[in-house]
Design an enzyme around this catalytic site. Structure first.
Site, short mmCIF file in Angstrom:
data_model
loop_
_atom_site.label_atom_id
_atom_site.label_comp_id
_atom_site.label_asym_id
_atom_site.label_seq_id
_atom_site.Cartn_x
_atom_site.Cartn_y
_atom_site.Cartn_z
N GLY A 92 0.82 -1.20 0.00
CA GLY A 92 0.00 0.00 0.00
C GLY A 92 0.86 1.25 0.00
N GLY B 207 3.63 7.77 3.28
CA GLY B 207 4.64 6.73 3.21
C GLY B 207 4.11 5.44 2.60
CG ASP C 94 -8.85 9.69 4.74
OD1 ASP C 94 -9.62 10.01 3.83
OD2 ASP C 94 -7.67 9.35 4.55
#
Length: 795
Positions: A590, A595, A718
């Site tokens: 991912g 990052g 989110d």
């Protein structure tokens, strides 16, 4: 006095001598007439008697002729018919070729051989000629080939050979010559092949060799040469073979080597002191067949484009310092980090020999190596490799040697590997951390000379018989068969250091297994065992049908709160570096705003995890790390991703390093299921209606817990499909709390000036300066539901 005209002769002498002079003039003219009128008679006589005399001198210097070649060199035959001699005939006869190689001659080469003025080829290779190279060869001005390979010649290479302007090949390898490489070799402008291997030469490689325009074959290996390879050598654009192995050379290979020598097919620089990286430009010399770089001090990685060398048959780079170095530490966004062994090697369809041993390679063995169907020998020992042995290696049906010893490999020995009947020389898996039993299929390797599985963690019984129906001595045999193959040769087997192995034939030398199990097996009759097994299977089937429903229903009503003794632990940077194979790009599962997320494996406990590494160069990354730690430290729910450990440290370069370790979710994110991608290895994945409904309920439970059952309510901020992860049972887990907000109990809101969300999912009021609230998560949840049941993205 002119004797060709009788009248002139008469005019020069007084009348008293005319009669005598006239007689001799007549005799001379008659002789010339006879010579010119009968050429066929004199053509049978050699035009140059010196050729025959030179050969006889050569014969006299031969002291040993075990194959009796010289028996044909007799006076009954013309010398052009002698064995090993070739002439060209016309009006005159000339000796042009001597081919006397591989005859076990002993003796010396005489100076008289220089009288063969028309000699073009001299082939005396693979004999035992001693003495010095005749300097008189300089008179053989037509010489094109002097092949004196594999003899016992002494002295220096004579400088007189520098005058042989037509010389094209000069193989002098494997002799007892000495001195330096003569700079005058650069004057032989016609030379295409120079082989002076193993003749005790010293000094440096003269730059004058770079002046030979058509030189294609340069072999100066196995001497005592020092210094560097002169840059002039790289001007030899016709060079297809460069061999400097086994010397004391140093320096680096030029970065543009493949561009300077585009025709290079064979490169041998092993056993020297070369340093620096392997040139990436090697791929530009697209006709490479063999590359030997072993036993030097090369550093860095293997060029990622090596897979483009489609004609490569041998690639051996063992005994260097290749692999993960300080320059290969953590890198982000601008360039993904590479594993130390490129998967592109698996594209080398003609590769027969692969040597990567004794380096610093880490990471896993690429499964793409299973595509090397022509591979005969594979050496990968003494590295720092992790993970399982790829079962795909079982596709290498021509493999005779496989050495994976002295690594950190774990898992079991694949049955596909020990089913390779082509393994006839060696299978070495020693000094790893392999577990499980030794596959019974290894007994079928009847041609295997060496089997070494010592110093592992293997367990179980080595059977004395092979059960089942198998081919045996050309027949099909049912029942118990004796263990054959490698086990017949006890001296070729090494299984020490596996304390839990037992049994086998006496030659193996293992202790006998406990007999309690076999006695119990005899005691229980089949009439008792079979009914018990049937009843047990029925009960298990019923449990499997109803247990998941009861478990899911019960688990959704239960919230798992964090206890004081269930806190996550800290891990070091070195542990995470090892667990992720040096943060290998193949382990990236991912990519987020701050990052990468890597798949990791802890060797100590065998646990597979997901490691989220923050790119601290990204603005807000440190704040995201603190927010996620704060959000996850006091929450625990079956539908929230579970944090296992954290790391706030410095890397090996002294830079700040922050990472979080989570429970690994094998089925990836909801995003991958809603919008699948088709590639070479994976088929697209789809969700049915029940699965979508269950995932939606799971996410709702997670939000309900965050909003209403935490000590301080939390807004995720989110929520989107990529932040919903799925475990083995397709249970959804909400993740990524990097921008989560704690909501005050009294006001249940907080300012949203710094709130970041994902376009399409973030609540509209946040964009207008509204306050963060649980309602924002509910809005994002509604968008998530629409995307789940329509299959369309919100943007």
């Amino acid at each position: 006095m002119r004797l060709g005209n009788g009248l002139d002769c008469i005019a020069q002498f007084p009348p008293s001598e005319w009669s005598s002079r006239l007689f001799w003039s007549f005799l001379l003219h008659a002789t010339l007439f006879l010579c010119l009128s009968q050429p066929s008679r004199f053509a049978t006589v050699p035009a140059d008697e010196t050729d025959r005399l030179a050969l006889l001198a050569f014969e006299d210097r031969i002291t040993k002729d075990p194959l009796n070649v010289m028996s044909s060199w007799n006076h009954s035959l013309h010398f052009c018919e002698w064995r090993g001699i070739t002439c060209i005939s016309g009006n005159l006869t000339f000796l042009t070729v001597i081919t006397l190689g591989d005859n076990s001659f002993r003796g010396e080469i005489p100076q008289e051989i220089g009288r063969l003025f028309r000699l073009r080829l001299l082939d005396l290779r693979s004999n035992s000629f001693g003495g010095e190279i005749p300097s008189n060869l300089t008179y053989c001005s037509d010489l094109q080939v002097i092949d004196l390979n594999v003899n016992e010649l002494v002295g220096e290479i004579p400088v007189q050979l520098s005058s042989l302007s037509k010389l094209r090949q000069l193989p002098l390898s494997v002799n007892h010559l000495f001195g330096r490489i003569p700079p005058w070799l650069g004057n032989l402008s016609s030379l295409t092949r120079l082989s002076i291997r193993r003749i005790n030469l010293q000094g440096t490689i003269p730059a004058d060799l770079g002046r030979i325009p058509n030189l294609g074959f340069l072999q100066i290996a196995e001497n005592n040469l020092s210094g560097t390879i002169p840059s002039a050598i790289y001007n030899l654009s016709e060079l297809f073979m460069l061999s400097v192995s086994a010397n004391q050379l140093h320096g680096t290979l030029p970065p543009d080597l493949g561009l300077l020598l585009p025709n290079l097919q064979y490169l041998y620089v092993s056993i020297n002191w070369f340093t620096g990286p392997i040139p990436v430009s090697l791929a530009n010399a697209s006709f490479f067949q063999e590359i030997y770089l072993t036993n030097n001090d090369f550093t860095g990685g293997v060029p990622m484009n090596v897979g483009t060398l489609r004609y490569l048959r041998i690639f051996t780079i063992g005994g260097n310092r290749l692999g993960t170095g300080e320059e290969d530490e953590l890198k982000f966004i601008d360039s993904l980090p590479n594993c130390t062994i490129p998967i592109s090697i698996g594209k080398l369809q003609k590769l027969q020999f692969l040597g990567l041993s004794v380096n610093r390679f880490s990471g896993r063995i690429p499964s793409s190596f299973g595509n090397l169907t022509e591979l005969n020998e594979f050496y990968l020992q003494e590295n720092s490799l992790l993970g399982n042995i790829p079962p795909s290696l079982g596709n290498c049906q021509k493999l005779t040697v496989l050495n994976l010893s002295q690594n950190n490999l774990n898992g079991t020995i694949p049955k596909q590997l020990v089913s390779l009947t082509s393994l006839s020389i060696s299978l070495n898996l020693a000094r790893n951390s392999l577990i499980g039993s030794l596959p019974v299929e290894v007994g079928s390797l009847k041609n295997l000379e060496e089997l070494d599985v010592s110093e592992n963690k293997l367990s179980g019984e080595i059977p004395e018989t092979l059960s089942g129906s198998r081919a045996w001595n050309g027949c099909t045999w049912k029942g118990q068969l004796p263990v054959q193959g490698v086990f017949e040769n006890a001296s070729g087997i090494s299984i020490i250091g596996n304390s839990k192995l037992c049994g086998g034939i006496p030659k193996v030398g293992l202790p006998k297994c406990l007999v309690l199990r076999s006695k119990l097996r005899r005691f229980l009759s089949l009439k008792v065992i079979i009914p018990v097994i049937i009843v047990a299977m029925c009960l298990i089937s019923l449990l499997l049908c109803f247990a998941p429903l009861l478990w899911r229903r019960k688990s959704r009503q239960k919230h798992l709160q964090t206890s004081s003794e269930d806190q996550y632990k800290n891990v070091s940077y070195a542990e995470l570096l090892k667990a992720t194979d040096g943060f290998c790009s193949h382990n990236v599962i991912g990519i987020g705003s701050y990052g990468f997320v890597y798949k990791g494996y802890f060797v100590s406990d065998g646990q597979i995890v997901a490691v989220k590494v923050l790119n601290l160069q990204q603005q807000g990354a440190s704040r995201s790390f603190l927010a996620e730690c704060e959000a996850l430290r006091n929450v625990r729910h079956r539908n929230l991703v579970k944090i296992l450990a954290s790391c706030s440290s410095i890397d090996f370069k002294g830079n700040d390093f922050k990472a979080l370790v989570f429970e690994y979710m094998p089925n990836g994110s909801l995003e991958e299921w809603l919008h699948p991608k088709v590639d070479e290895e994976h088929q697209p994945r789809t969700l049915n209606l029940i699965q979508r409904l269950n995932i939606a309920i799971d996410v709702a439970y997670a939000l309900d817990y965050l909003h209403h059952h935490c000590q301080t309510p939390i807004s995720h901020c989110d929520l989107k499909p990529s932040n919903v992860l799925l475990d083995n049972d397709m249970v959804a887990h909400v993740s990524d709390f990097g921008i989560a907000r704690f909501l005050c109990n009294s006001t249940n809101k907080t300012n949203s000036i710094a709130v970041k969300g994902s376009i399409g999912y973030v609540a509209p009021e946040y964009g207008m300066g509204g306050n963060v609230s649980t309602a924002g998560d509910v809005y994002s949840y509604g968008i998530l539901l629409l995307e789940m049941f329509t299959g369309k993205r919100p943007t």
